[in-house]
Motif scaffolding. Structure first.
Motif, PDB file in Angstrom:
ATOM      1  N   GLU A   7       0.791  -1.213   0.000  1.00  0.00           N
ATOM      2  CA  GLU A   7       0.000   0.000   0.000  1.00  0.00           C
ATOM      3  C   GLU A   7       0.832   1.275   0.000  1.00  0.00           C
ATOM      4  OE1 GLU A   7      -3.581   0.322   1.774  1.00  0.00           O
ATOM      5  OE2 GLU A   7      -3.845  -1.768   2.277  1.00  0.00           O
ATOM      6  N   GLY A  34      -5.665   3.511  -2.887  1.00  0.00           N
ATOM      7  CA  GLY A  34      -6.456   4.081  -1.805  1.00  0.00           C
ATOM      8  C   GLY A  34      -7.939   3.765  -1.941  1.00  0.00           C
ATOM      9  N   ARG A  35      -8.574   3.550  -0.796  1.00  0.00           N
ATOM     10  CA  ARG A  35     -10.021   3.374  -0.764  1.00  0.00           C
ATOM     11  C   ARG A  35     -10.700   4.738  -0.881  1.00  0.00           C
ATOM     12  NH1 ARG A  35      -7.900   0.045   3.303  1.00  0.00           N
ATOM     13  NH2 ARG A  35      -8.141  -2.193   2.895  1.00  0.00           N
ATOM     14  N   GLU A  38      -9.944   7.154   1.849  1.00  0.00           N
ATOM     15  CA  GLU A  38      -8.574   7.642   1.813  1.00  0.00           C
ATOM     16  C   GLU A  38      -8.406   8.727   0.750  1.00  0.00           C
ATOM     17  OE1 GLU A  38      -6.207   4.206   1.187  1.00  0.00           O
ATOM     18  OE2 GLU A  38      -7.078   3.118   2.861  1.00  0.00           O
ATOM     19  N   TRP A  91      -1.911   8.075   4.989  1.00  0.00           N
ATOM     20  CA  TRP A  91      -0.904   7.228   4.343  1.00  0.00           C
ATOM     21  C   TRP A  91      -0.275   6.249   5.327  1.00  0.00           C
ATOM     22  CZ3 TRP A  91       4.741   8.338   4.501  1.00  0.00           C
ATOM     23  CH2 TRP A  91       5.472   7.424   3.728  1.00  0.00           C
ATOM     24  N   SER A  94      -2.078   3.093   6.558  1.00  0.00           N
ATOM     25  CA  SER A  94      -2.246   1.976   5.622  1.00  0.00           C
ATOM     26  C   SER A  94      -1.286   0.839   5.944  1.00  0.00           C
ATOM     27  CB  SER A  94      -2.027   2.444   4.180  1.00  0.00           C
ATOM     28  OG  SER A  94      -0.687   2.839   3.968  1.00  0.00           O
ATOM     29  N   ARG A 103     -10.691   1.385  10.549  1.00  0.00           N
ATOM     30  CA  ARG A 103      -9.820   2.418   9.989  1.00  0.00           C
ATOM     31  C   ARG A 103     -10.630   3.467   9.234  1.00  0.00           C
ATOM     32  NH1 ARG A 103      -6.641   2.361   5.012  1.00  0.00           N
ATOM     33  NH2 ARG A 103      -5.098   4.034   5.111  1.00  0.00           N
TER      34      ARG A 103
END
Length: 317
Positions: A7, A34-35, A38, A91, A94, A103
């Motif tokens: 990640e 990234g989700r 994020e 960041w 992750s 999270r």
């Protein structure tokens, strides 16, 4: 496999690219992996950072004062600091062993609070009134209490992330693990200092004078500021070292040196702040110790830059 991390770190492919291409690939990978929560936080962090830059430009163009509790400097520093901190926290988390749902919730809360804190401080700055320790009107009291509550929420969310560093981390190198853990510890120190500033300032403002609150809490600002960005500096150095051709043992040693330097610098500035001494008016031993700490950090930075620039040449097409 050497240099492979999860990640947002490096993989084998960038090692055959030029340095600018490698950096671009790695940054793009962070965004791509990234989700939604994020990516949203990254965008919000960029907007907060931009708001800070805008306030800096306004200060430079208009010639307004950079000092005092009603200066636009406060809006500038909050925008810049919260923008950087938000992006960095997104960041670095992750790398933690934490469920995606937990999270996401913590990141959402952290993002919202960062926006609220920066917005309220900026609003009060433009109104020409202090944002903290201001109980002159019911509205100002609500704003001051909201800022204090927001600070408490930030501490709780960071504690949640920091506790995950104790449980463990994902498949990352020891150097990155050390940088992330140390970064969160130092960030908690900064937040602890901030909590002391708010609590002490509120008591002074309620029982004494608001000016005394600004004066006494202002002494702790250097320590608060220095500790705030350890979460950015240390993981960033570990990330850049991961792009070099050096073995993990060498990278771990360099991160350990940088961590020691940052910890020493934070400790010295913390002692100076609690003693009411400006870093620019410190004693000889304190100045020498700070110089050693800065030299350690600068040395690791220079060595890291050398490692990046001396990477083996890209393979010919």
């Amino acid at each position: 496999m050497l240099g492979v991390e999860t990640e947002g770190m490096t993989d084998v492919a960038p090692r055959t690219r030029s340095l600018p291409a490698t950096l671009g690939f790695a940054l793009a990978r962070i965004w791509r992996n990234g989700r939604p929560v994020e990516r949203t936080a990254y965008l919000v962090g960029a907007l907060l950072f931009t708001s800070g830059l805008v306030h800096v430009v306004v200060l430079l163009v208009t010639g307004r004062t950079w000092i005092g509790p009603v200066s636009l400097r406060k809006a500038a520093t909050f925008g810049l600091s919260f923008g950087l901190t938000l992006a960095t926290v997104v960041w670095t988390t992750s790398f933690l062993k934490i469920s995606a749902r937990v999270r996401s919730v913590l990141l959402t809360v952290f993002t919202v609070v960062c926006v609220v804190e920066t917005t309220l401080v900026s609003m009060q700055a433009w109104r020409g009134v202090p944002s903290h320790f201001n109980f002159e009107t019911p509205f100002d009291t609500v704003v001051a209490m909201a800022l204090a509550a927001g600070g408490a929420v930030i501490i709780l969310t960071v504690l949640g992330f920091a506790s995950a560093t104790i449980v463990g981390s994902r498949e990352i190198t020891p150097s990155t693990r050390l940088a992330v853990r140390a970064g969160f510890v130092i960030l908690l120190v900064s937040l602890g200092i901030g909590a002391v500033m708010v609590a002490h300032g509120a008591v002074e403002a309620r029982t004494g004078s608001a000016q005394l609150a600004y004066t006494t809490t202002g002494k702790l600002k250097p320590a608060h500021a220095v500790a705030m960005h350890g979460i950015l500096v240390l993981p960033a150095l570990a990330w850049l070292l991961g792009l070099t051709n050096w073995p993990e043992r060498a990278r771990l040693g360099l991160v350990a040196i940088a961590t020691a330097g940052y910890a020493i610098l934070t400790a010295v500035v913390l002692v100076e702040s609690f003693n009411g001494v400006s870093p620019f008016a410190a004693t000889g031993p304190e100045t020498a110790t700070s110089a050693v700490a800065i030299a350690l950090l600068a040395g690791v930075t220079v060595v890291t830059a050398f490692g990046l620039l001396s990477r083996r040449r890209p393979a010919a097409d």
